[in-house]
Design a protein around this motif. Structure first.
Motif, mmCIF file in Angstrom:
data_model
loop_
_atom_site.group_PDB
_atom_site.id
_atom_site.type_symbol
_atom_site.label_atom_id
_atom_site.label_comp_id
_atom_site.label_asym_id
_atom_site.label_seq_id
_atom_site.Cartn_x
_atom_site.Cartn_y
_atom_site.Cartn_z
ATOM 1 N N ARG A 18 -38.637 -61.237 -7.189
ATOM 2 C CA ARG A 18 -39.316 -60.445 -8.214
ATOM 3 C C ARG A 18 -38.490 -59.199 -8.552
ATOM 4 N NH1 ARG A 18 -44.831 -60.690 -9.438
ATOM 5 N NH2 ARG A 18 -45.241 -61.653 -7.407
ATOM 6 N N ALA A 19 -37.951 -58.549 -7.517
ATOM 7 C CA ALA A 19 -37.119 -57.363 -7.738
ATOM 8 C C ALA A 19 -35.853 -57.725 -8.510
ATOM 9 C CB ALA A 19 -36.768 -56.711 -6.402
ATOM 10 N N ALA A 20 -35.240 -58.862 -8.157
ATOM 11 C CA ALA A 20 -34.025 -59.284 -8.858
ATOM 12 C C ALA A 20 -34.320 -59.610 -10.314
ATOM 13 C CB ALA A 20 -33.413 -60.488 -8.149
ATOM 14 N N ARG A 21 -35.441 -60.305 -10.552
ATOM 15 C CA ARG A 21 -35.796 -60.669 -11.931
ATOM 16 C C ARG A 21 -36.123 -59.427 -12.750
ATOM 17 N NH1 ARG A 21 -40.832 -64.617 -12.935
ATOM 18 N NH2 ARG A 21 -41.937 -62.638 -12.816
ATOM 19 N N ASN A 22 -36.877 -58.508 -12.155
ATOM 20 C CA ASN A 22 -37.205 -57.267 -12.858
ATOM 21 C C ASN A 22 -35.970 -56.411 -13.094
ATOM 22 O OD1 ASN A 22 -39.912 -57.968 -12.872
ATOM 23 N ND2 ASN A 22 -40.436 -56.724 -11.098
ATOM 24 N N GLY A 23 -34.963 -56.575 -12.231
ATOM 25 C CA GLY A 23 -33.762 -55.772 -12.346
ATOM 26 C C GLY A 23 -32.771 -56.253 -13.392
ATOM 27 N N LEU A 24 -33.000 -57.442 -13.941
ATOM 28 C CA LEU A 24 -32.111 -57.917 -15.007
ATOM 29 C C LEU A 24 -32.265 -57.029 -16.236
ATOM 30 C CD1 LEU A 24 -32.592 -61.806 -14.912
ATOM 31 C CD2 LEU A 24 -30.525 -60.541 -14.303
ATOM 32 N N ALA A 25 -31.149 -56.679 -16.837
ATOM 33 C CA ALA A 25 -31.199 -55.844 -18.045
ATOM 34 C C ALA A 25 -31.962 -56.569 -19.144
ATOM 35 C CB ALA A 25 -29.782 -55.527 -18.519
ATOM 36 N N PRO A 26 -32.786 -55.849 -19.917
ATOM 37 C CA PRO A 26 -33.552 -56.496 -20.991
ATOM 38 C C PRO A 26 -32.688 -57.330 -21.928
ATOM 39 C CG PRO A 26 -34.342 -54.261 -20.670
ATOM 40 C CD PRO A 26 -33.131 -54.419 -19.791
ATOM 41 N N ALA A 27 -31.494 -56.858 -22.259
ATOM 42 C CA ALA A 27 -30.617 -57.616 -23.153
ATOM 43 C C ALA A 27 -30.168 -58.920 -22.507
ATOM 44 C CB ALA A 27 -29.406 -56.769 -23.542
ATOM 45 N N GLU A 28 -29.919 -58.887 -21.197
ATOM 46 C CA GLU A 28 -29.502 -60.095 -20.479
ATOM 47 C C GLU A 28 -30.655 -61.096 -20.426
ATOM 48 O OE1 GLU A 28 -27.676 -61.323 -16.091
ATOM 49 O OE2 GLU A 28 -27.945 -59.217 -16.629
ATOM 50 N N ARG A 29 -31.863 -60.598 -20.152
ATOM 51 C CA ARG A 29 -33.045 -61.457 -20.154
ATOM 52 C C ARG A 29 -33.233 -62.107 -21.518
ATOM 53 N NH1 ARG A 29 -37.843 -57.773 -18.348
ATOM 54 N NH2 ARG A 29 -36.749 -56.717 -16.710
ATOM 55 N N SER A 30 -33.121 -61.299 -22.550
ATOM 56 C CA SER A 30 -33.337 -61.791 -23.910
ATOM 57 C C SER A 30 -32.333 -62.869 -24.282
ATOM 58 C CB SER A 30 -33.251 -60.616 -24.889
ATOM 59 O OG SER A 30 -33.457 -61.043 -26.201
ATOM 60 N N ARG A 31 -31.056 -62.674 -23.923
ATOM 61 C CA ARG A 31 -30.023 -63.673 -24.218
ATOM 62 C C ARG A 31 -30.323 -64.987 -23.495
ATOM 63 N NH1 ARG A 31 -26.474 -59.278 -23.958
ATOM 64 N NH2 ARG A 31 -26.081 -59.661 -21.748
#
Length: 197
Positions: A18-31
């Motif tokens: 959960r911490a790793a997923r939340n730590g992904l940059a929003p732009a990286e998540r969006s891509r």
């Protein structure tokens, strides 16, 4: 991710992932989510399925916003869950995103006007399944409620886990994060690959 990076046991693994997923940059998540959406829409099983069982993404989960819109635009049946009790989801057909209301957890769910649907009976249905992590055998690490293990036991169609590649692990069993009641999905889709179990 490797076992050394993640630690062992479900509780520890959930916290770390959960911490790793939340730590992904929003732009990286969006891509990643955009790539997952385009790969999903191109799959023949998605194109052929008359009914899509999906979920309303929450927090840092793989976004399903575009998926919901694409299913409705394609005039397929969009089926979404509502929490009905311990380990129990009820499923409801949604005609519009305007029929969704926030639950007590803040997750969008079908309102009471949406007709209920049974998840068994049609082998060409497709279910899109969330998770904190998936492994290459199709097993998932969920949030601990057991809702999707119960659903997958009775679902008659094809189940597909949506997962960013960063949340894909080799083997949840090796991480002491798989139990006898856990049910695998049939496939896992990331922004990079489709894994057929």
């Amino acid at each position: 991710m490797t076992a050394d990076q993640l630690g062992h046991g479900k509780a520890d693994l959930r916290t770390r992932l959960r911490a790793a997923r939340n730590g992904l940059a929003p732009a990286e998540r969006s891509r990643a989510d955009e790539a997952i959406f385009h790969r999903l829409r191109a799959l023949s099983i998605f194109q052929a399925a008359p009914r899509i069982f999906c979920y309303c993404s929450f927090g840092s989960e793989v976004s399903t916003r575009q998926v919901l819109e694409a299913v409705l635009q394609a005039r397929k049946s969009l089926i979404l869950p509502r929490v009905a009790g311990a380990r129990t989801l009820t499923w409801h057909e949604v005609q519009s995103v305007h029929e969704l209301l926030p639950s007590r957890f803040g997750i969008m769910e079908p309102s009471s006007v949406c007709a209920s649907v049974e998840p068994r009976g049609f082998s060409d249905d497709l279910a899109l399944v969330p998770g904190l992590a998936f492994d290459r055998a199709g097993f998932r690490l969920g949030y601990g409620g057991g809702y999707y293990d119960a659903f997958l036991t009775e679902f008659s169609g094809i189940s597909l886990g949506l997962c960013r590649h960063a949340q894909l692990v080799d083997d949840l069993f090796e991480l002491s994060a798989r139990e006898d009641h856990d049910r695998p999905v049939d496939m896992v889709l990331t922004e990079i690959e489709l894994i057929r179990v």
